[in-house]
Design an enzyme around this catalytic site. Structure first.
Site, short mmCIF file in Angstrom:
data_model
loop_
_atom_site.label_atom_id
_atom_site.label_comp_id
_atom_site.label_asym_id
_atom_site.label_seq_id
_atom_site.Cartn_x
_atom_site.Cartn_y
_atom_site.Cartn_z
N GLY A 14 0.83 -1.20 0.00
CA GLY A 14 0.00 0.00 0.00
C GLY A 14 0.86 1.25 0.00
O GLY A 14 0.56 2.22 0.69
N ASN A 82 1.69 -2.24 5.37
CA ASN A 82 0.87 -1.04 5.55
C ASN A 82 -0.51 -1.15 4.90
O ASN A 82 -1.45 -0.49 5.34
CB ASN A 82 1.62 0.16 4.96
CG ASN A 82 0.73 1.38 4.82
OD1 ASN A 82 0.40 2.04 5.80
ND2 ASN A 82 0.30 1.67 3.60
N TYR A 150 -13.30 -4.16 10.93
CA TYR A 150 -11.94 -3.65 10.72
C TYR A 150 -11.14 -3.74 12.02
O TYR A 150 -10.00 -4.24 12.03
CB TYR A 150 -12.03 -2.21 10.23
CG TYR A 150 -10.74 -1.43 10.17
CD1 TYR A 150 -9.76 -1.73 9.24
CD2 TYR A 150 -10.51 -0.35 11.04
CE1 TYR A 150 -8.58 -0.98 9.16
CE2 TYR A 150 -9.35 0.40 10.97
CZ TYR A 150 -8.39 0.08 10.04
OH TYR A 150 -7.23 0.82 9.97
N ALA A 153 -10.10 -7.30 12.97
CA ALA A 153 -8.99 -7.81 12.16
C ALA A 153 -7.66 -7.23 12.62
O ALA A 153 -6.64 -7.93 12.70
CB ALA A 153 -9.22 -7.50 10.68
N LYS A 154 -7.65 -5.95 12.94
CA LYS A 154 -6.42 -5.30 13.39
C LYS A 154 -6.04 -5.75 14.81
O LYS A 154 -4.85 -5.83 15.14
CB LYS A 154 -6.58 -3.78 13.35
CG LYS A 154 -6.64 -3.19 11.95
CD LYS A 154 -5.33 -3.34 11.20
CE LYS A 154 -5.28 -2.47 9.95
NZ LYS A 154 -4.00 -2.58 9.21
#
Length: 257
Positions: A14, A82, A150, A153-154
């Site tokens: 990314g 990233n 989100y 997942a992080k």
């Protein structure tokens, strides 16, 4: 010229815009050979960096990236995972389908697992390497209306990173996490615009709503370069005794030390 990373090969996923671009440009400025990935090539000239087109949510991408890097350069010294995004819709648990959950986990967690699995054997053979996984403050302080899938997942990425640091430390490889808060990136600005549209509010009101929910004592978004400076330090020899740590860069938003 600063040659801190001269002769080292770095991968920044990314890496064509926002935080990733700031990291890639900073590593390049300090002598690294930088490989960047994204789904589409950047508009500006990238002669200083080697670009690989890849959709990291697809399982086969990691092996293809690793193969190209190792065939071209024969080594990998720094991995900055990233690539990531908050892909699920807002509204809480009832709005999230199985597909929303899978998409967030595929990009924000499994892509990192796959990239590392493909490249870490080379680091082990070298007896040297640095891995920096970009997480988020929302992994510890989720906003249920906006970041449920989100954030989960992080949060998994944080635990995985700690376990990986413990496994790879004896092999000469350091693993750390950087957790930005609200950062002024194209993706964040698009996120704010979408909130404004769906809530029938102005962009300023949508931004203020996020800042009020997150609670940022410094009262502003971070610049991507402010994240890049910490990542660059953690990749450098000055940080050679730092591994298994998670660094918040959030303007003081985290409610605990």
């Amino acid at each position: 010229m600063d040659n801190t990373f001269k002769g080292q090969v770095a991968l920044v996923t990314g890496g064509t815009k926002g935080i990733g671009k700031a990291i890639a440009d900073t590593l390049s400025s300090k002598g690294a050979i930088v490989v960047v990935t994204a789904r589409t090539a950047p508009k500006e000239n990238t002669e200083r960096q080697h670009f690989i087109a890849a959709d990291l949510s697809q399982p086969e991408s990691a092996e293809a990236i690793a193969k190209e890097i190792l065939e071209k350069y024969g080594r990998i010294d720094i991995i900055v995972n990233n690539a990531g995004a908050n892909l699920g819709p807002g509204g809480g648990f009832s709005t999230l389908s199985d597909e929303h959950w899978y998409n967030d986990w595929a990009l924000n967690f499994m892509s990192v697992v796959r990239i590392n699995k493909a490249l870490v054997p080379t680091m082990i053979a070298q007896q040297y390497g640095v891995i920096i996984n970009i997480s988020t403050g929302a992994a510890k302080q989720p906003i249920w209306e906006m970041t449920m899938s989100y954030s989960s997942a992080k949060a998994a990425l944080n635990i995985y990173s700690k376990a990986l640091a413990s496994e790879l430390g004896p092999k000469g490889i350091r693993v750390n996490v950087v957790s930005p808060g609200v950062v002024k990136t194209p993706l964040m600005l698009e996120f704010i615009e979408n909130i404004a549209k769906t809530s029938n509010s102005t962009i300023d009101d949508a931004f203020q709503g996020i800042m009020d929910k997150v609670g940022v004592p410094l009262g502003r978004m971070a610049a991507p370069q402010e994240i890049a400076e910490l990542v660059t330090f953690l990749a450098s020899p000055e940080a050679k005794y730092i591994t298994g740590s998670n660094y918040a860069v959030d303007g003081g938003a985290s409610p605990t030390v």
